[in-house]
Design a protein around this motif. Structure first.
Motif, PDB file in Angstrom:
ATOM      1  N   LEU A  87      41.473  84.258  87.859  1.00  9.28           N
ATOM      2  CA  LEU A  87      40.612  83.382  88.271  1.00  9.28           C
ATOM      3  C   LEU A  87      40.098  82.268  88.419  1.00  9.28           C
ATOM      4  CD1 LEU A  87      37.222  83.545  88.443  1.00  9.28           C
ATOM      5  CD2 LEU A  87      36.769  82.995  86.590  1.00  9.28           C
ATOM      6  N   LYS A 140      37.991  78.170  97.225  1.00 12.11           N
ATOM      7  CA  LYS A 140      37.323  76.678  96.714  1.00 12.11           C
ATOM      8  C   LYS A 140      36.794  76.500  97.989  1.00 12.11           C
ATOM      9  CE  LYS A 140      39.355  73.347  95.537  1.00 12.11           C
ATOM     10  NZ  LYS A 140      40.233  72.827  94.557  1.00 12.11           N
ATOM     11  N   ALA A 154      35.598  80.837  83.246  1.00 12.45           N
ATOM     12  CA  ALA A 154      34.032  81.398  84.174  1.00 12.45           C
ATOM     13  C   ALA A 154      33.605  80.670  84.254  1.00 12.45           C
ATOM     14  CB  ALA A 154      33.405  82.855  83.373  1.00 12.45           C
ATOM     15  N   THR A 208      34.197  77.859  86.500  1.00 10.18           N
ATOM     16  CA  THR A 208      34.242  78.367  87.752  1.00 10.18           C
ATOM     17  C   THR A 208      32.729  77.950  88.508  1.00 10.18           C
ATOM     18  OG1 THR A 208      35.915  79.178  87.553  1.00 10.18           O
ATOM     19  CG2 THR A 208      35.192  80.218  89.542  1.00 10.18           C
ATOM     20  N   VAL A 209      31.771  78.729  87.729  1.00  7.11           N
ATOM     21  CA  VAL A 209      29.909  78.821  87.921  1.00  7.11           C
ATOM     22  C   VAL A 209      29.899  76.807  88.378  1.00  7.11           C
ATOM     23  CG1 VAL A 209      29.185  78.672  85.806  1.00  7.11           C
ATOM     24  CG2 VAL A 209      28.146  79.021  88.142  1.00  7.11           C
ATOM     25  N   TRP A 210      30.644  76.272  86.627  1.00  8.85           N
ATOM     26  CA  TRP A 210      30.082  74.491  87.408  1.00  8.85           C
ATOM     27  C   TRP A 210      30.147  73.673  87.888  1.00  8.85           C
ATOM     28  CZ3 TRP A 210      26.204  72.508  84.434  1.00  8.85           C
ATOM     29  CH2 TRP A 210      25.807  72.711  82.769  1.00  8.85           C
ATOM     30  N   GLN A 211      31.763  74.203  88.582  1.00 12.04           N
ATOM     31  CA  GLN A 211      32.531  73.614  89.564  1.00 12.04           C
ATOM     32  C   GLN A 211      31.417  74.015  90.856  1.00 12.04           C
ATOM     33  OE1 GLN A 211      36.093  74.014  90.770  1.00 12.04           O
ATOM     34  NE2 GLN A 211      36.595  75.056  88.272  1.00 12.04           N
ATOM     35  N   TRP A 212      30.725  75.186  91.089  1.00  9.23           N
ATOM     36  CA  TRP A 212      30.114  75.594  92.191  1.00  9.23           C
ATOM     37  C   TRP A 212      28.616  75.101  92.480  1.00  9.23           C
ATOM     38  CZ3 TRP A 212      28.361  77.172  96.457  1.00  9.23           C
ATOM     39  CH2 TRP A 212      26.876  78.398  96.181  1.00  9.23           C
ATOM     40  N   LEU A 213      28.134  74.983  90.581  1.00  2.00           N
ATOM     41  CA  LEU A 213      26.986  73.427  90.530  1.00  2.00           C
ATOM     42  C   LEU A 213      26.767  72.803  90.854  1.00  2.00           C
ATOM     43  CD1 LEU A 213      25.511  74.482  86.622  1.00  2.00           C
ATOM     44  CD2 LEU A 213      24.520  75.825  89.431  1.00  2.00           C
ATOM     45  N   ASP A 226      29.054  71.422  93.367  1.00  2.00           N
ATOM     46  CA  ASP A 226      29.588  71.428  94.341  1.00  2.00           C
ATOM     47  C   ASP A 226      29.231  70.387  95.307  1.00  2.00           C
ATOM     48  OD1 ASP A 226      31.910  73.345  96.304  1.00  2.00           O
ATOM     49  OD2 ASP A 226      29.917  73.551  97.737  1.00  2.00           O
ATOM     50  N   TYR A 286      27.268  73.218  98.966  1.00  2.00           N
ATOM     51  CA  TYR A 286      26.285  73.584  98.698  1.00  2.00           C
ATOM     52  C   TYR A 286      25.864  73.888  97.487  1.00  2.00           C
ATOM     53  CZ  TYR A 286      28.118  74.427 103.657  1.00  2.00           C
ATOM     54  OH  TYR A 286      28.332  74.722 104.974  1.00  2.00           O
ATOM     55  N   VAL A 309      23.903  73.904  93.576  1.00  2.00           N
ATOM     56  CA  VAL A 309      22.791  72.822  93.445  1.00  2.00           C
ATOM     57  C   VAL A 309      21.866  71.819  93.060  1.00  2.00           C
ATOM     58  CG1 VAL A 309      22.509  74.242  91.663  1.00  2.00           C
ATOM     59  CG2 VAL A 309      20.521  74.749  92.655  1.00  2.00           C
ATOM     60  N   TRP A 325      21.025  69.546  95.735  1.00  2.00           N
ATOM     61  CA  TRP A 325      20.239  69.810  96.424  1.00  2.00           C
ATOM     62  C   TRP A 325      19.022  69.580  95.655  1.00  2.00           C
ATOM     63  CZ3 TRP A 325      16.481  73.312  94.597  1.00  2.00           C
ATOM     64  CH2 TRP A 325      15.766  72.939  95.189  1.00  2.00           C
ATOM     65  N   TRP A 370      27.752  71.656  77.170  1.00  2.00           N
ATOM     66  CA  TRP A 370      26.664  72.558  77.461  1.00  2.00           C
ATOM     67  C   TRP A 370      27.578  74.316  75.972  1.00  2.00           C
ATOM     68  CZ3 TRP A 370      28.395  77.257  80.246  1.00  2.00           C
ATOM     69  CH2 TRP A 370      26.780  78.139  80.460  1.00  2.00           C
ATOM     70  N   ALA A 401      40.206  71.022  91.174  1.00  2.00           N
ATOM     71  CA  ALA A 401      39.451  70.731  91.822  1.00  2.00           C
ATOM     72  C   ALA A 401      38.604  69.819  92.709  1.00  2.00           C
ATOM     73  CB  ALA A 401      37.842  71.124  90.855  1.00  2.00           C
TER      74      ALA A 401
END
Lengths: 288, 330
Positions: A240, A248, B156, B159-164, B166, B169, B171, B174, B207, B279
């Motif tokens: 992953l 990324k 996982a 990964t999602v925290w990196q996306w949050l 980001d 884009y 959130v 935003w 968290w 990251a």
């Protein structure tokens, strides 16, 4: 006691509004904890053009499975899955069996060195694995076990054992020895008494320890990073992370699909057995 | 010396009664057990321990020992090719501990550990108490939410925290730039500055650590008998007093072990820091002990010395806890 009734009733009534407010707070907090997971799953179903917008899509309506198809389309996911399965399986069997025997010794026998063993178990858990991994890597390297399932398994078993022994010890102590003694008075051997009487009562404890070990081995990242340097031998967490680094900032959808795939089975499994596991953690913590 | 005993060992001591540290005198034996103890039976506890001891000794004990020894040696490229290592005494330690950067790493790690452990415990105990005071529906919702977070694999989650978070884009940017009107946050990179890097890491670590604390403490709180709580209420104790003087003291053993684990886990935090560094954060400014040792992997002696220092810090932070636990528990 007659005064108790009005007091308690009053307590209830004044508590009613407060209780609802607390309930609302609990629900809000639940959303805070759930949101990242919801976001992971939701993004996994969205095509890239809907992820790269100034307004996020909060619901995956008209979603797509294309992210999942792309994860499956190259074989690396299945390779990593196989490695993870092998490592976790062997680790689990070995760790639970060994820990169970040790827990038995500690809570059913009094022997010289018992206390030192328990202290060792406690202290070993203090050892920061993050300070040891280089040395562990060298050890495995000497034995030609780098990039080998067996090598990773050995360090996992050693890492999981202390806590598992600690946890099972609580469970074994929790079954009264008198039950076994009574069975022995009725003519069973010590071993027979143990396996017929105590063992069935330990099932929840073994399940708890098993789930703990499963989650540890399945999700572990640090040691896997150090030991499995060959891309062919990656476990799922390494796979992953590799995918994150490759995609990324360009394609979060496929990353979220990958994350969802490795999480959902784990979460389902975890939910099925967590009650027993929490009980086990606390039993291990509290009982002498 | 503890007399080795055969058939049935005395029942394990009940909770809260400290087991005697003194030799266990053979109790007067019932008739059934009057035979002399066979050698095999005296040996059996040790045989049961062997399978657990071997992997721990080989895969933890031996690397630990070897690393400790090598931390007093000069171990470089020449030694990789078979040259015997030279003893250098405390040179590696002196080199590390006279480097202000290393002290920075140590200080940051301890601060990060204490802040995260404290936040996790406060939020966790708070949520556990909250669980005891809300109705079934709200309780179930919160429990399920926490369980989902707890059960998700660390990678996982990362990964999602990196996306949050980001910058383009994500959130979170935003939300801050759009509905909350902080226009400057639109392209904000959260991990480029050390302070905000640690903020993100703390959010993630707390968290993911809170659910374990909540469930352990909540299970402990359920053991407090209802009658005791009601009696306290009748005597006029408010909710806060009941918590402070009744519930928390009664779950103290759980709080102790959970707190201890948090301190240990947060001091050795590696995955979260490493992934956030990958990251795109500046690594040198954001190293904590774990990632710093990892970055030293080419210099085996230095890594060994640093790992030993880390072990000493861990023991220093936890020795109080361990002594309390040993007194109360073994």
């Amino acid at each position: 006691m007659s005064t108790a009734v009005p007091t308690r009733a009053r307590g209830r009534r004044t508590g009613g509004a407060g209780r609802r407010a607390l309930g609302a707070l609990a629900v809000v907090l639940a959303l805070v904890w759930v949101f990242p997971i919801y976001w992971m799953v939701s993004s996994a179903f969205l095509p890239t053009n809907r992820l790269r917008t100034s307004e996020p899509s909060f619901f995956p309506v008209d979603g797509t499975l294309s992210n999942f198809r792309r994860v499956f389309s190259d074989g690396t996911f299945f390779d990593a899955f196989r490695v993870s399965l092998a490592v976790t399986g062997i680790t689990l069997v070995a760790a639970i069996l060994f820990a169970f025997l040790a827990a038995l010794a500690v809570s059913r026998f009094r022997f010289r060195g018992r206390k030192s063993f328990i202290v060792t178990i406690l202290v070993v858990q203090m050892i920061p694995a993050e300070g040891l991994f280089i040395s562990q890597y060298r050890l495995l390297d000497d034995w030609g076990l780098v990039n080998a399932v067996l090598g990773l398994t050995v360090v996992y078993v050693a890492a999981i054992l202390p806590f598992t022994v600690w946890m099972l010890r609580g469970f074994v102590s929790g079954v009264p020895i008198e039950l076994e003694e009574a069975a022995m008075c009725d003519g069973l051997s010590r071993t027979g008494a143990f396996f017929r009487i105590t063992f069935p009562l330990l099932a929840p404890g073994l399940v708890a320890a098993g789930v703990y070990g499963f989650l540890q081995a399945w999700n572990e990242y640090t040691l896997a990073l150090v030991v499995m340097t060959d891309p062919e031998q990656r476990t799922l967490p390494l796979w992953l992370q590799g995918m994150v680094e490759a995609n990324k900032a360009t394609d979060w959808g496929v990353i979220m699909a990958g994350a969802t795939l490795i999480s959902v089975p784990v979460i389902v499994f975890f939910l099925l057995v967590q009650k027993r596991m929490s009980a086990g953690l606390v039993a291990g913590a509290v009982k002498g | 010396m503890t007399a080795p005993r055969t058939t049935p060992a005395p029942p394990a001591p009940p909770v809260s009664t400290p087991a005697p540290d003194v030799p266990v005198e053979p109790a007067p034996r019932p008739v059934v057990r009057a035979r002399p103890r066979p050698f095999r039976a005296r040996l059996s506890p040790y045989l049961l321990l062997v399978p657990a001891l071997v992997p721990v000794a080989v895969a933890l004990g031996w690397p630990l020992l070897r690393q400790f020894v090598i931390s007093f040696q000069e171990y470089g490229l020449a030694q990789e090719f078979g040259q015997p290592a030279e003893w250098v005494g405390f040179d590696n330690y002196t080199a590390l501990l006279s480097d202000p950067y290393v002290w920075g790493v140590i200080g940051r790690s301890i601060a990060f550990c204490l802040v995260n452990a404290a936040l996790t415990m406060v939020v966790g105990v708070g949520l556990a108490v909250l669980l005891t005071r809300v109705g079934t529906a709200a309780r179930t919702v919160l429990q399920v939410g926490l369980l989902l977070a707890w059960g998700t694999p660390v990678l996982a989650t990362m990964t999602v925290w990196q996306w949050l978070f980001d910058s383009q884009y994500g959130v979170i940017n935003w939300l801050l730039a759009g509905p909350l009107g902080a226009e400057g946050m639109r392209q904000h990179s959260w991990i480029i500055e050390p302070a905000s890097f640690y903020f993100v890491a703390t959010v993630i670590v707390v968290w993911m650590s809170v659910p374990f604390v909540v469930f352990s403490v909540y299970a402990g709180l359920l053991q407090v008998p209802d009658e005791v709580m009601e009696a306290a209420q009748l005597d006029g104790a408010g909710p806060w007093q009941r918590l402070r003087h009744l519930q928390l003291p009664m779950v103290k053993p759980v709080l102790m072990i959970v707190g201890l684990l948090q301190v240990i886990w947060d001091l050795r935090v590696f995955t979260q820091i490493y992934v956030l560094q990958r990251a795109g954060a500046p690594t040198r400014e954001t190293h904590l002990l774990g990632t710093y040792i990892y970055s030293l992997s080419k210099e085996f002696s230095m890594a060994g010395a640093m790992a030993t220092i880390m072990l000493v810090i861990t023991l220093g932070l936890t020795v109080f806890y361990i002594r309390r636990m040993l007194r109360e528990d073994v």
